[in-house]
Design a protein around this motif. Structure first.
Motif, PDB file in Angstrom:
ATOM      1  N   GLY A 192       0.787  -1.233   0.000  1.00 34.47           N
ATOM      2  CA  GLY A 192       0.000   0.000   0.000  1.00 34.47           C
ATOM      3  C   GLY A 192       0.813   1.272   0.000  1.00 34.47           C
ATOM      4  O   GLY A 192       0.242   2.373  -0.029  1.00 34.47           O
ATOM      5  N   PHE A 193       2.143   1.175   0.002  1.00 38.81           N
ATOM      6  CA  PHE A 193       2.980   2.374   0.026  1.00 38.81           C
ATOM      7  C   PHE A 193       3.494   2.771  -1.353  1.00 38.81           C
ATOM      8  O   PHE A 193       4.112   3.827  -1.502  1.00 38.81           O
ATOM      9  N   HIS A 194       3.262   1.921  -2.355  1.00 38.42           N
ATOM     10  CA  HIS A 194       3.729   2.222  -3.710  1.00 38.42           C
ATOM     11  C   HIS A 194       2.873   1.445  -4.698  1.00 38.42           C
ATOM     12  O   HIS A 194       2.459   0.307  -4.417  1.00 38.42           O
ATOM     13  N   LYS A 195       2.634   2.020  -5.858  1.00 36.81           N
ATOM     14  CA  LYS A 195       1.776   1.384  -6.866  1.00 36.81           C
ATOM     15  C   LYS A 195       2.359   0.081  -7.395  1.00 36.81           C
ATOM     16  O   LYS A 195       1.638  -0.734  -7.995  1.00 36.81           O
ATOM     17  N   LEU A 262       8.506   4.485  11.675  1.00 37.04           N
ATOM     18  CA  LEU A 262       7.436   5.418  11.302  1.00 37.04           C
ATOM     19  C   LEU A 262       8.015   6.730  10.778  1.00 37.04           C
ATOM     20  O   LEU A 262       7.584   7.248   9.736  1.00 37.04           O
ATOM     21  N   GLU A 263       8.984   7.251  11.484  1.00 36.21           N
ATOM     22  CA  GLU A 263       9.621   8.508  11.087  1.00 36.21           C
ATOM     23  C   GLU A 263      10.263   8.386   9.706  1.00 36.21           C
ATOM     24  O   GLU A 263      10.157   9.285   8.864  1.00 36.21           O
ATOM     25  N   LEU A 264      10.910   7.251   9.466  1.00 36.58           N
ATOM     26  CA  LEU A 264      11.551   7.016   8.176  1.00 36.58           C
ATOM     27  C   LEU A 264      10.523   6.976   7.048  1.00 36.58           C
ATOM     28  O   LEU A 264      10.727   7.565   5.977  1.00 36.58           O
ATOM     29  N   LEU A 265       9.409   6.296   7.282  1.00 37.48           N
ATOM     30  CA  LEU A 265       8.361   6.203   6.262  1.00 37.48           C
ATOM     31  C   LEU A 265       7.729   7.561   5.982  1.00 37.48           C
ATOM     32  O   LEU A 265       7.456   7.898   4.820  1.00 37.48           O
ATOM     33  N   LYS A 266       7.494   8.331   7.018  1.00 35.64           N
ATOM     34  CA  LYS A 266       6.851   9.634   6.839  1.00 35.64           C
ATOM     35  C   LYS A 266       7.773  10.633   6.141  1.00 35.64           C
ATOM     36  O   LYS A 266       7.336  11.421   5.299  1.00 35.64           O
ATOM     37  N   ASN A 267       9.066  10.597   6.476  1.00 36.46           N
ATOM     38  CA  ASN A 267      10.000  11.593   5.941  1.00 36.46           C
ATOM     39  C   ASN A 267      10.646  11.177   4.628  1.00 36.46           C
ATOM     40  O   ASN A 267      10.948  12.046   3.785  1.00 36.46           O
ATOM     41  N   ASN A 268      10.876   9.880   4.457  1.00 35.35           N
ATOM     42  CA  ASN A 268      11.629   9.428   3.283  1.00 35.35           C
ATOM     43  C   ASN A 268      10.971   8.283   2.534  1.00 35.35           C
ATOM     44  O   ASN A 268      11.577   7.712   1.624  1.00 35.35           O
ATOM     45  N   GLY A 269       9.747   7.927   2.933  1.00 38.82           N
ATOM     46  CA  GLY A 269       9.091   6.756   2.371  1.00 38.82           C
ATOM     47  C   GLY A 269       8.931   6.790   0.865  1.00 38.82           C
ATOM     48  O   GLY A 269       9.193   5.800   0.180  1.00 38.82           O
ATOM     49  N   ILE A 270       8.520   7.923   0.335  1.00 36.60           N
ATOM     50  CA  ILE A 270       8.259   8.012  -1.108  1.00 36.60           C
ATOM     51  C   ILE A 270       9.528   7.725  -1.905  1.00 36.60           C
ATOM     52  O   ILE A 270       9.544   6.893  -2.824  1.00 36.60           O
ATOM     53  N   GLU A 271      10.609   8.396  -1.560  1.00 35.33           N
ATOM     54  CA  GLU A 271      11.853   8.202  -2.313  1.00 35.33           C
ATOM     55  C   GLU A 271      12.434   6.813  -2.096  1.00 35.33           C
ATOM     56  O   GLU A 271      12.982   6.191  -3.029  1.00 35.33           O
ATOM     57  N   LEU A 272      12.310   6.272  -0.857  1.00 36.78           N
ATOM     58  CA  LEU A 272      12.828   4.940  -0.589  1.00 36.78           C
ATOM     59  C   LEU A 272      12.086   3.873  -1.376  1.00 36.78           C
ATOM     60  O   LEU A 272      12.700   2.956  -1.935  1.00 36.78           O
ATOM     61  N   GLU A 274      10.407   4.377  -4.176  1.00 38.73           N
ATOM     62  CA  GLU A 274      10.706   4.571  -5.596  1.00 38.73           C
ATOM     63  C   GLU A 274      12.009   3.876  -5.964  1.00 38.73           C
ATOM     64  O   GLU A 274      12.102   3.179  -6.978  1.00 38.73           O
ATOM     65  N   SER A 275      13.034   4.090  -5.151  1.00 39.79           N
ATOM     66  CA  SER A 275      14.340   3.477  -5.403  1.00 39.79           C
ATOM     67  C   SER A 275      14.258   1.957  -5.299  1.00 39.79           C
ATOM     68  O   SER A 275      14.831   1.224  -6.127  1.00 39.79           O
ATOM     69  N   TYR A 276      13.541   1.481  -4.282  1.00 43.58           N
ATOM     70  CA  TYR A 276      13.380   0.044  -4.045  1.00 43.58           C
ATOM     71  C   TYR A 276      12.676  -0.626  -5.218  1.00 43.58           C
ATOM     72  O   TYR A 276      13.139  -1.651  -5.747  1.00 43.58           O
ATOM     73  N   GLU A 277      11.577  -0.041  -5.659  1.00 41.51           N
ATOM     74  CA  GLU A 277      10.821  -0.616  -6.764  1.00 41.51           C
ATOM     75  C   GLU A 277      11.652  -0.641  -8.048  1.00 41.51           C
ATOM     76  O   GLU A 277      11.585  -1.589  -8.839  1.00 41.51           O
ATOM     77  N   LYS A 278      12.467   0.379  -8.247  1.00 44.54           N
ATOM     78  CA  LYS A 278      13.339   0.437  -9.422  1.00 44.54           C
ATOM     79  C   LYS A 278      14.371  -0.687  -9.379  1.00 44.54           C
ATOM     80  O   LYS A 278      14.644  -1.340 -10.392  1.00 44.54           O
ATOM     81  N   MET A 279      14.951  -0.950  -8.191  1.00 40.95           N
ATOM     82  CA  MET A 279      15.920  -2.045  -8.061  1.00 40.95           C
ATOM     83  C   MET A 279      15.260  -3.393  -8.316  1.00 40.95           C
ATOM     84  O   MET A 279      15.833  -4.270  -8.990  1.00 40.95           O
ATOM     85  N   LEU A 280      14.052  -3.576  -7.778  1.00 41.21           N
ATOM     86  CA  LEU A 280      13.329  -4.828  -7.993  1.00 41.21           C
ATOM     87  C   LEU A 280      13.026  -5.041  -9.476  1.00 41.21           C
ATOM     88  O   LEU A 280      13.227  -6.140 -10.006  1.00 41.21           O
ATOM     89  N   CYS A 281      12.542  -3.997 -10.141  1.00 35.31           N
ATOM     90  CA  CYS A 281      12.218  -4.111 -11.572  1.00 35.31           C
ATOM     91  C   CYS A 281      13.450  -4.483 -12.372  1.00 35.31           C
ATOM     92  O   CYS A 281      13.389  -5.300 -13.295  1.00 35.31           O
ATOM     93  N   PHE A 309       0.482 -10.803  -6.892  1.00 34.11           N
ATOM     94  CA  PHE A 309       1.769 -11.254  -6.371  1.00 34.11           C
ATOM     95  C   PHE A 309       2.506 -10.059  -5.790  1.00 34.11           C
ATOM     96  O   PHE A 309       2.488  -8.955  -6.355  1.00 34.11           O
ATOM     97  N   ASP A 310       3.167 -10.288  -4.663  1.00 31.77           N
ATOM     98  CA  ASP A 310       3.989  -9.261  -4.038  1.00 31.77           C
ATOM     99  C   ASP A 310       5.422  -9.441  -4.526  1.00 31.77           C
ATOM    100  O   ASP A 310       6.090 -10.404  -4.143  1.00 31.77           O
ATOM    101  N   PRO A 311       5.918  -8.533  -5.375  1.00 31.69           N
ATOM    102  CA  PRO A 311       7.247  -8.725  -5.982  1.00 31.69           C
ATOM    103  C   PRO A 311       8.415  -8.579  -5.025  1.00 31.69           C
ATOM    104  O   PRO A 311       9.560  -8.798  -5.418  1.00 31.69           O
TER     105      PRO A 311
END
Length: 471
Positions: A192-195, A262-272, A274-281, A309-311
């Motif tokens: 639920g944190f990234h498409k 929680l603090e990490l997700l709120k402050n840096n979640g979007i960029e983290l 994005e980077s994570y999904e790019k590495m997985l792809c 499926f959860d990649p």
């Protein structure tokens, strides 16, 4: 060498963790002071987990806002404490519950403690990979129509290997009968944190959802969350059982880790993410070039008729080759210093998170490419073993309290089991106390033993004998 020194030595040995916890020992992303300096108890100004009115209450409300739940609770006893709590709060002793057979052993512990009568939902098997699929809404509806006294539905989604069930549709079916749905989403705290990932059950209508944030998010082992929604679950009962199943002296170090996450997700979640999904792809794209190793993808899952499926789960199969899953696991560990999460007969499982580094994906990919080039094809006649419903002769509670004797496992056909047999991880029982030991299941258990897989639950650690009912 003691445990502490062994851990230090291991941390310096260069192994890359393709396993939980989700913080991946990433000290560049997560920094913390000496834990002894902040290890306190319930002193003034630091609230009480079992009666939160201050700083802990604020933190739990922030998590609730993040997931859009009605209310969220901290768990310092892992998801197991949340599962025990959720099931206990939603049932009365002796109730009938609809439960997926591939649930974690903590679900079975709750069934035993509450004397519940389980009606099992058996997940189909994805034959190409030999793993459990998802539970369909049609399966749930069929049982609800036939069983008029179900009090709770309990599912695991995603599964250990990342298969997601259609929670929105199942929740709607449950609610049409006035029945709450509880989802063990221990392996989906990141959903639920990234498409690029499926939606979380918290936002899809489930009434109770349990998250192991330590599994797929950057948090300490043993930390988790329990979420409740809707009007079918009583807060008072949830809080009563939380006080029973959790320590009266919860760790403030662990809870501070929950809030650092929680603090990490709120402050840096979007960029983290994005980077994570790019590495997985990138990893999945490169894996398309494998000639012998197969990797589970969303296309494979949907093609076989399952929901999503959860990649984040890397399911790497060597079925049909001259290598076993155990051999692949050992080669990755000892030759390439990559520690995978789990091994089964034909595949290994890797767990990833936003705390992973490109280095980890690159190392695993390079290792797999080398292994893939060396592999050869091999015709296999192995039959995929699906869950065959063992016959329950007596309740789990009755069986665990009944007189027993020990017999050789190889000679146990026809007896009633007096103990569990789990394939661990993930902790799913092949056999539950009170069930009759049939030939096909016995063959499956002994096959797992021969492959060197981890079978637990037996009092005899050697796995030679099993306790059976002696009456």
């Amino acid at each position: 060498m003691n445990l502490y020194d062994s851990l230090l030595k291991y941390s310096e040995a260069g192994y890359y963790p393709m396993h939980m916890p989700g913080h991946k020992r990433n000290s560049r992303l997560l920094a913390m002071c000496d834990p002894y300096s902040i290890d306190i108890t319930e002193i003034d100004g630091f609230d009480n987990l079992h009666r939160p009115e201050g700083i802990l209450k604020v933190g739990m409300e922030a998590w609730s806002d993040l997931y859009n739940s009605r209310k969220t609770y901290y768990l310092v006893g892992g998801s197991s404490a949340g599962i025990l709590t959720g099931i206990s709060a939603c049932t009365s002793r002796g109730d009938k519950v609809l439960v997926a057979r591939n649930c974690h052993k903590s679900v079975y512990h709750a069934l035993y403690l509450r004397g519940l009568e389980p009606v099992y939902l058996y997940p189909p098997v994805m034959k190409e990979f030999g793993i459990n699929g998802g539970i369909s809404v049609e399966q749930v509806e069929e049982h609800l129509k036939c069983q008029g006294d179900i009090k709770l539905i309990i599912l695991t989604s995603p599964t250990y290997e990342g298969i997601v069930s259609d929670i929105r549709a199942i929740a709607a079916a449950a609610h049409s009968y006035g029945i709450p749905l509880m989802v063990d989403e221990a392996h989906g705290a990141h959903l639920g944190f990234h498409k690029g990932f499926p939606e979380t059950a918290v936002r899809l209508g489930a009434d109770v959802v349990v998250h192991s944030i330590h599994k797929t998010l950057p948090a300490f082992t043993q930390t988790a969350l329990l979420h409740i929604n809707g009007h079918l679950v009583e807060e008072e009962k949830i809080e009563r059982y939380l006080a029973i199943y959790q320590s009266s002296s919860p760790s403030y170090v662990l809870m501070s880790g929950i809030e650092k996450c929680l603090e990490l997700l709120k402050n840096n979640g979007i960029e983290l993410f994005e980077s994570y999904e790019k590495m997985l792809c990138g990893f999945y794209q490169e894996a398309k070039g494998f000639k012998n190793i197969s990797i589970l993808t969303d296309n494979t899952v949907t093609r076989e008729g399952f929901y999503r499926f959860d990649p984040s789960k890397l399911v790497l199969s060597v079925k049909g080759t001259n290598m076993t899953g155990k051999e692949l696991y050992e080669v990755l560990l000892h030759t390439y210093k990559i520690q995978m999460e789990m091994v089964s007969k034909d595949y290994v499982l890797g767990m990833t998170s936003i705390a992973d580094r490109q280095e980890g994906f690159d190392r695993l990919l390079a290792a797999l490419k080398e292994i893939d080039r060396r592999l050869g094809k091999e015709t296999t006649t192995d039959r995929v073993m699906e869950y065959a419903p063992p016959k329950a002769v007596m309740s789990c509670e009755e069986a665990l309290n009944a007189p027993f004797k020990e017999v050789l496992l190889s000679n146990s056909e026809g007896f009633i089991s007096g103990e569990y047999v789990y394939l661990y991880p993930p902790g799913i029982p092949l056999l539950v106390p009170g069930e009759r030991i049939e030939k096909e299941l016995l063959t499956q258990i002994t096959s797992c033993q021969k492959q060197g897989l981890s079978l637990q639950g037996l009092a005899d650690y050697s796995g030679n004998t099993i306790r059976v009912i002696s009456i």
